[in-house]
Design a protein around this motif. Structure first.
Motif, PDB file in Angstrom:
ATOM      1  N   GLU A  29       0.840  -1.211   0.000  1.00 45.33           N
ATOM      2  CA  GLU A  29       0.000   0.000   0.000  1.00 45.33           C
ATOM      3  C   GLU A  29       0.873   1.258   0.000  1.00 45.33           C
ATOM      4  O   GLU A  29       0.519   2.264  -0.614  1.00 45.33           O
ATOM      5  CB  GLU A  29      -0.940  -0.003   1.216  1.00 45.33           C
ATOM      6  CG  GLU A  29      -1.970  -1.124   1.204  1.00 45.33           C
ATOM      7  CD  GLU A  29      -2.814  -1.116  -0.070  1.00 45.33           C
ATOM      8  OE1 GLU A  29      -3.253  -0.028  -0.488  1.00 45.33           O
ATOM      9  OE2 GLU A  29      -3.023  -2.198  -0.652  1.00 45.33           O
ATOM     10  N   LYS A  79       2.180   1.755  -3.515  1.00 44.78           N
ATOM     11  CA  LYS A  79       1.184   2.369  -4.400  1.00 44.78           C
ATOM     12  C   LYS A  79       1.143   3.879  -4.210  1.00 44.78           C
ATOM     13  O   LYS A  79       0.964   4.634  -5.166  1.00 44.78           O
ATOM     14  CB  LYS A  79      -0.212   1.791  -4.103  1.00 44.78           C
ATOM     15  CG  LYS A  79      -0.449   0.380  -4.619  1.00 44.78           C
ATOM     16  CD  LYS A  79      -1.840  -0.088  -4.223  1.00 44.78           C
ATOM     17  CE  LYS A  79      -2.016  -1.575  -4.478  1.00 44.78           C
ATOM     18  NZ  LYS A  79      -3.309  -2.075  -3.944  1.00 44.78           N
ATOM     19  N   ARG A  80       1.276   4.318  -2.952  1.00 48.30           N
ATOM     20  CA  ARG A  80       1.153   5.732  -2.617  1.00 48.30           C
ATOM     21  C   ARG A  80       2.387   6.549  -2.990  1.00 48.30           C
ATOM     22  O   ARG A  80       2.280   7.630  -3.540  1.00 48.30           O
ATOM     23  CB  ARG A  80       0.921   5.890  -1.107  1.00 48.30           C
ATOM     24  CG  ARG A  80      -0.488   6.163  -0.721  1.00 48.30           C
ATOM     25  CD  ARG A  80      -0.645   6.621   0.719  1.00 48.30           C
ATOM     26  NE  ARG A  80       0.360   6.240   1.667  1.00 48.30           N
ATOM     27  CZ  ARG A  80       0.295   5.170   2.446  1.00 48.30           C
ATOM     28  NH1 ARG A  80      -0.720   4.331   2.347  1.00 48.30           N
ATOM     29  NH2 ARG A  80       1.251   4.908   3.307  1.00 48.30           N
ATOM     30  N   GLU A  81       3.568   6.025  -2.662  1.00 44.37           N
ATOM     31  CA  GLU A  81       4.767   6.861  -2.795  1.00 44.37           C
ATOM     32  C   GLU A  81       5.962   6.121  -3.376  1.00 44.37           C
ATOM     33  O   GLU A  81       7.092   6.616  -3.327  1.00 44.37           O
ATOM     34  CB  GLU A  81       5.152   7.441  -1.428  1.00 44.37           C
ATOM     35  CG  GLU A  81       5.442   6.399  -0.358  1.00 44.37           C
ATOM     36  CD  GLU A  81       5.952   7.020   0.933  1.00 44.37           C
ATOM     37  OE1 GLU A  81       7.128   6.792   1.256  1.00 44.37           O
ATOM     38  OE2 GLU A  81       5.178   7.734   1.599  1.00 44.37           O
TER      39      GLU A  81
END
Length: 395
Positions: free
Chosen positions: A234, A237-239
């Protein structure tokens, strides 16, 4: 034989709850024997799909973001010969705000329900409080993996204490391979190895260990800090890998390239046990003091490795009698002194190893499986016929 429906995420999904449930299922099978009547109600995200589970009758896939599917799944359970439902509860795996969709499943369920709370708050905040309270009220029994969670739940929700059962987080034992052989194979020979493992993300406190490491290296030049594990999916996916790159930059600025090794990959269970068995110290420098459960801490203690940790909830509970190993978050001087002292003193390490090993023996998966089976047997013997009632959550 008691037939169990497990409600959780499950491998091949890579998350701590999935791995926990797989091992719990194996440990219960080891005590009770495998049952063709067991089912795993697998929470999955639409983006990941249910291909891994769809064609195996042991799995009943449940799309986490499809609210209508929760009551439908409860109806399927009700119409089956399942004896007890074991819900692994973590707010983030269910759909809706704070995972509220699971309430629809519980409201429609008329089978005995045991809930394991993986997150418990001393003072539950909104929006979590009403949801957890309704789950707790509707459960026939609640399992917690931290003794301090019992008074928290009693106070927050007015629960009878006898409804809550403490069963420690399950853990494996040490590797069967000779430790010296393991250390040679992993490249640890001649080094004093500290280890942190798990899916990499911010908020693990790794920077605080790196800040203390130059002082440790001055006292123990052979010190090596191994940070094992890939970036949390996760987070990725974000950074992307921004956090890992920040850590690498810090390692370079501090001149620690020879004393820190980052292993950016997925570790199998066997590899994790090998690394834990081979290390000298396990380190959990978490900044969040409210963390009620840590799977990585449970594994390290199960394997019998000395641990240096911040005094978060699970560490204080599991490491009772080992308070000297608990250090304030961000106190670089204290961490530098304690890590240096322990790594330089083999006799002290051995003493702590023996103490932690005694604690860890009570957390091994076969013991945990026995406690679950005993709980289910008591519940089914006192089986109730009433249908649970559960209100709606108001926002």
């Amino acid at each position: 034989m008691i037939r169990i429906a497990y409600v959780s995420t499950y491998p091949p999904r890579r998350c701590g709850l999935a791995t926990f449930t797989e091992h719990l299922r194996q440990s219960i099978d080891g005590v009770r024997g495998p049952s063709d009547g067991d089912r795993v109600i697998v929470l999955y995200n639409e983006s990941d799909g249910d291909d891994a589970y769809r064609n195996d009758p042991a799995y009943w896939p449940l799309p986490a973001q499809n609210r209508a599917a929760y009551a439908e799944m409860a109806k399927r359970v009700n119409e089956s010969d399942i004896d007890v439902v074991l819900l692994q509860h973590e707010f983030g795996i269910f759909g809706g705000e704070a995972g509220e969709y699971i309430l629809d499943f519980i409201a429609a369920l008329n089978k005995p329900l045991v809930t394991t709370f993986h997150t418990v708050f001393a003072d539950p905040p909104l929006p979590y409080r009403p949801i957890q309270g309704k789950i707790a009220a509707a459960s026939d029994a609640i399992i917690v993996m931290n003794r301090q969670a019992i008074p928290y739940l009693v106070k927050a929700f007015g629960l009878p204490e006898e409804k809550i059962v403490y069963i420690p987080h399950g853990a494996p034992g040490p590797s069967s391979e000779n430790r010296d052989s393991l250390r040679r194979r992993l490249g640890f020979s001649g080094r004093k190895v500290m280890l942190t493992f798990g899916l990499l993300s911010r908020g693990k406190g790794i920077e605080s260990v790196l800040a203390a490491l130059p002082g440790v290296v001055r006292k123990v030049p052979e010190a090596l800090y191994v940070i094992a594990g890939q970036t949390h999916p996760e987070v990725k996916k974000r950074e992307g890998e921004a956090y890992r790159e920040e850590l690498k930059s810090l390692i370079h600025r501090l001149g620690l390239e020879h004393h820190v090794h980052m292993e950016d990959r997925y570790f199998s269970e066997e590899e994790l046990i090998d690394y834990l068995t081979a290390c000298d110290l396990y380190v959990t420098p978490y900044p969040g003091m409210q963390q009620i459960t840590s799977g990585t801490l449970a594994y390290a203690v199960g394997v019998g490795r000395p641990v240096v940790s911040t005094p978060y909830e699970h560490a204080r509970d599991l490491l009772r009698g080992c308070e000297e190993l608990l250090l304030p978050y961000g106190d670089t001087t204290a961490w530098e002194e304690r890590l240096g002292q322990l790594l330089a003193d083999e006799a002290a390490l051995k003493r702590w190893e023996e103490k932690v090993r005694q604690i860890g023996a009570n957390t091994h998966w076969p013991r945990v499986g026995e406690q679950h089976v005993a709980l289910f047997a008591r519940m089914c013997a006192a089986k109730r016929g009433e249908v649970k009632t559960i209100g709606t959550v108001s926002h």
